[in-house]
Scaffold this motif. Structure first.
Motif: not given
Length: 415
Positions: A366-393
């Motif tokens: 979860a954290l590596p995916a969100i940080l990579v999206l942040h550093w590449t400028g691709s992060l969005s609100l929906g993207g944050v929670w897609i990653v978190l749900l995937s981690a929970r699954v």
């Protein structure tokens, strides 16, 4: 639940105020959860018979006194760590005094956590789960009353954040008083043991109790992992936009409102299953929990705008906001098989039964995916929670695998 209630109080303020509250709340929760492991220690180290008047022994008093000495050591450590964290926060949020005000206003509540945590564990062992539940409900009612009363005052953003923190600490202090009353006839014996803990931490052998601190907080490491992850996620989401930070903070508060009580209920379920020597007892508990969480999650999936309207004046028609709420609804559907089962396995198997799986899901994915999206400028609100749900699954799959292994062994042992 208290944190979520105050999001509604702040709904009339600009997103920057709400985001500051959410960021400070998540950071504070890291320390709150770290200090909350004493409930796990009390439940795991003592038996129900230890806290009955007719079976109370000096040996029980000595062990409880030693645990109280460790709790005091935790309090001292918290004072230092909270000050350091406040300094780091000031450096990271230069020009954003709102976050600092919200943080320092909530600090007094943290020092009460080891006490309330120990008292909760004792109440559970005394078979007074009903008392613990009543006290928790009373605490929630008081919090709602405070939140409602604050809406009648025309306060500035900083003043409102300060009032929320200080009044919240007052409500927490009242919680300690009501827990103490709930001990009933055992108050005198428990009080003597706690006073013994004060004497022990003041004696030359105090370092033995200081060295026990890491083990004392180990029972809350899983929740600590979640809190640390949510703190980083909320801070990163705030860089996307104040609205993204505010929505993320409120959704994190919703999840925490659900997961924290579920953790205690999971431990109770684990203890009762262990005492019954019947694996099907856990199945009954899981079914019961599902009857609440599945409908609640489906409600957020179907009507996400209802939640958005409760926590702030945000553009509820925004696809990113509605998607984030729906994804949290999906997480709630999973909670009977993740948070609840994981907490039960702490009692049934070991305190660290699912810790490795959680670390993999959060820190390995979860954290590596969100940080990579942040550093590449691709992060969005929906993207944050897609990653978190995937981690929970991912965590759900690993938790249910551990549960199935325990169940197979339990059925086999029962013959």
């Amino acid at each position: 639940m208290k944190g979520l209630v105050f999001f509604h109080t702040l709904s009339a303020y600009e997103p920057a105020v709400v985001a500051a509250y959410g960021t400070a709340l998540n950071l504070i929760m890291v320390f709150v959860i770290a200090a909350a492991g004493f409930q796990v220690l009390v439940v795991s180290r003592f038996r129900p018979a230890d806290f009955r008047q007719d079976t109370w022994r000096q040996e029980t008093a000595d062990r409880l006194g030693a645990l109280a000495a460790t709790a005091i050591a935790v309090l001292v450590g918290l004072a230092v760590v909270l000050a350091l964290a406040g300094g780091v926060l000031a450096l990271m949020t230069s020009g954003r005094a709102l976050v600092e005000i919200s943080y320092w206003a909530r600090v007094p509540s943290v020092w009460l956590v080891p006490v309330t945590s120990m008292m909760s564990g004792i109440l559970v062992l005394m078979g007074k789960e009903g008392v613990a539940l009543r006290v928790a409900v009373e605490n929630l009612v008081l919090t709602i009353a405070v939140a409602f009363a604050l809406t009648f005052f025309d306060l500035s953003g900083p003043a409102m954040l300060l009032c929320i923190g200080l009044l919240g600490a007052t409500v927490d202090l009242l919680l300690v008083v009501r827990q103490w009353i709930g001990l009933g006839p055992m108050r005198r014996a428990v009080g003597a043991a706690l006073r013994q803990g004060v004497r022990l931490i003041s004696a030359p052998g105090r370092w033995d109790y200081v060295k026990a601190v890491p083990r004392a907080v180990s029972g809350a490491v899983d929740a600590l992992f979640l809190a640390a992850t949510f703190t980083v996620v909320t801070a990163v989401a705030t860089t996307v936009s104040p609205v993204a930070g505010a929505i993320t903070g409120s959704l994190v508060a919703l999840i925490r409102t659900v997961v924290v009580p579920l953790k205690a209920y999971g431990m109770v379920a684990g203890r009762m299953t262990k005492q019954s020597d019947d694996a099907t007892t856990m199945t009954t508990f899981i079914t019961t929990v599902s009857l609440f969480f599945v409908p609640a999650g489906l409600f957020l999936l179907i009507s996400p705008a209802t939640f958005v309207n409760l926590v702030g004046e945000f553009p509820a028609d925004s696809p990113g906001i509605l998607l984030a709420v729906r994804l949290v609804g999906a997480q709630l559907v999973l909670e009977p098989f993740t948070g609840f089962v994981s907490s039960a396995l702490k009692v049934l198997v070991a305190p660290s039964a699912t810790l490795r799986s959680l670390a993999i899901a959060l820190f390995g994915f979860a954290l590596p995916a969100i940080l990579v999206l942040h550093w590449t400028g691709s992060l969005s609100l929906g993207g944050v929670w897609i990653v978190l749900l995937s981690a929970r699954v991912l965590f759900c799959v690993q938790t249910m695998y551990a549960y199935s292994r325990w169940r197979s062994r339990a059925v086999e042992a029962a013959g």
